[in-house]
Design a protein around this motif. Structure first.
Motif, PDB file in Angstrom:
ATOM      1  N   ILE A   1      -1.743   9.307  -8.812  1.00 35.14           N
ATOM      2  CA  ILE A   1      -2.478   8.383  -9.680  1.00 35.14           C
ATOM      3  C   ILE A   1      -2.755   9.024 -11.046  1.00 35.14           C
TER       4      ILE A   1
ATOM      5  N   ASN B   1      -3.814   5.085  -1.050  1.00 35.90           N
ATOM      6  CA  ASN B   1      -3.399   6.459  -0.758  1.00 35.90           C
ATOM      7  C   ASN B   1      -2.360   6.977  -1.752  1.00 35.90           C
ATOM      8  N   GLU B   2      -2.659   6.785  -3.032  1.00 34.85           N
ATOM      9  CA  GLU B   2      -1.756   7.284  -4.077  1.00 34.85           C
ATOM     10  C   GLU B   2      -1.890   8.791  -4.269  1.00 34.85           C
TER      11      GLU B   2
ATOM     12  N   ASP C   1      -9.779   6.743   1.014  1.00 36.10           N
ATOM     13  CA  ASP C   1      -8.465   6.639   0.370  1.00 36.10           C
ATOM     14  C   ASP C   1      -8.206   7.898  -0.460  1.00 36.10           C
TER      15      ASP C   1
ATOM     16  N   TYR D   1      -9.263  11.739  -7.066  1.00 34.17           N
ATOM     17  CA  TYR D   1      -8.561  11.866  -8.343  1.00 34.17           C
ATOM     18  C   TYR D   1      -9.024  10.802  -9.325  1.00 34.17           C
ATOM     19  N   ALA D   2      -9.295   9.595  -8.821  1.00 41.25           N
ATOM     20  CA  ALA D   2      -9.810   8.530  -9.693  1.00 41.25           C
ATOM     21  C   ALA D   2     -11.166   8.917 -10.273  1.00 41.25           C
TER      22      ALA D   2
ATOM     23  N   THR E   1      -6.681   8.330  -3.057  1.00 41.80           N
ATOM     24  CA  THR E   1      -6.738   8.120  -4.502  1.00 41.80           C
ATOM     25  C   THR E   1      -8.110   8.428  -5.074  1.00 41.80           C
TER      26      THR E   1
ATOM     27  N   HIS F   1      -9.698   0.276  -4.449  1.00 43.48           N
ATOM     28  CA  HIS F   1      -9.274   0.867  -3.185  1.00 43.48           C
ATOM     29  C   HIS F   1      -9.990   0.181  -2.020  1.00 43.48           C
TER      30      HIS F   1
ATOM     31  N   ALA G   1       0.353   0.807  -9.393  1.00 47.20           N
ATOM     32  CA  ALA G   1       0.128   2.242  -9.566  1.00 47.20           C
ATOM     33  C   ALA G   1       1.389   3.055  -9.297  1.00 47.20           C
TER      34      ALA G   1
ATOM     35  N   VAL H   1      -4.787   0.195  -5.398  1.00 55.35           N
ATOM     36  CA  VAL H   1      -4.251   1.494  -5.000  1.00 55.35           C
ATOM     37  C   VAL H   1      -4.383   1.663  -3.493  1.00 55.35           C
TER      38      VAL H   1
END
Length: 263
Positions: free
Chosen positions: A20, A15-16, A46, A51-52, A48, A41, A94, A13
């Motif tokens: 995500i 910078n989704e 990052d 949220y991950a 993402t 990552h 992703a 991933v």
């Protein structure tokens, strides 16, 4: 009780951000086999990551992991495979291009004995929808010529959406350091070793989530390197192993022993 995963799903991933969540909802809904999902990552900041972590709170099989091998998708995939705990590793993106319903089917092919199972856009029943025209043409040409002239076992060697025997990957190593050519590298190595490769048809959709980070001009030399490597006489595992870097990279995750069938 902790369930040992049958599949490690590795997702690089970058910078989704919030996108995500949609990707993970699809994967968590469609993957039925016991699995772990590694969101790899390159940097703690990052977008993402928050949220991950939010997803991981309610889904313990999800693991955000920080790649320490160096930035870029190749290094993230290498790190993810080294961190995998399952005997089968599936690499997927992703961006919503890949069909998560096929992860289980790809993994089962590896469990049946192939070392690489490819989701193929170019076999009967497969399709590619969207994407840059030049990239599509080059990918299709590479896949079909490799299939015809090297009998590599798939008509889509360049697709990143593949399942691997984890022990096989750790035995042959990954030399790629730049882009998404790992799928081609590992397919070419399996071909030169005369190990079994299989494919199932897939429908690939141009990126549905976020922005693409693929740079054809930057990654093309690496693709050409592994395309050329696929042509050649049969190699042994010892000959493949000699290609690997002499020194281990820092902070590498220890690998499990190589299956006897690959030694």
């Amino acid at each position: 009780m902790t369930v040992t995963p049958r599949i490690s799903v590795v997702i690089p991933v970058y910078n989704e951000g919030e996108a995500i969540i949609r990707c993970m909802e699809r994967i968590l809904r469609e993957v039925m086999l016991p699995s772990e999902i590694l969101l790899v990552h390159d940097m703690p900041e990052d977008t993402t990551v928050p949220y991950a972590r939010q997803i991981a709170e309610s889904h313990p099989q999800v693991r955000p992991v920080l790649n320490t091998y160096g930035r870029g998708p190749a290094n993230a995939i290498r790190f993810g495979i080294d961190a995998a705990r399952a005997p089968v590793t599936v690499v997927t993106m992703a961006d919503g291009c890949d069909d998560p319903r096929q992860i289980d089917d790809l993994a089962r092919l590896v469990e049946r004995g192939v070392v690489v199972a490819a989701a193929s856009r170019y076999m009967p029943g497969g399709q590619q929808v969207g994407g840059p025209r030049l990239k599509r043409m080059m990918s299709r040409w590479a896949g079909r010529t490799l299939y015809a002239f090297t009998r590599v076992g798939t008509r889509d060697a360049t697709n990143s959406f593949k399942a691997y025997d984890t022990g096989f990957v750790r035995a042959v190593g990954i030399e790629s350091r730049t882009g998404f050519e790992i799928g081609l590298e590992l397919t070419a190595k399996a071909g030169r070793l005369r190990l079994p490769v299989a494919e199932i048809p897939t429908i690939w959709l141009d990126r549905q989530l976020g922005e693409s980070h693929f740079d054809l001009g930057r990654f093309l030399p690496s693709y050409l390197r592994w395309y050329r490597f696929a042509y050649g006489r049969r190699l042994t595992m010892e000959q493949i192993a000699k290609r690997r870097p002499a020194q281990p990279e820092p902070e590498a995750v220890s690998a499990s022993s190589v299956p006897a069938s690959l030694s």
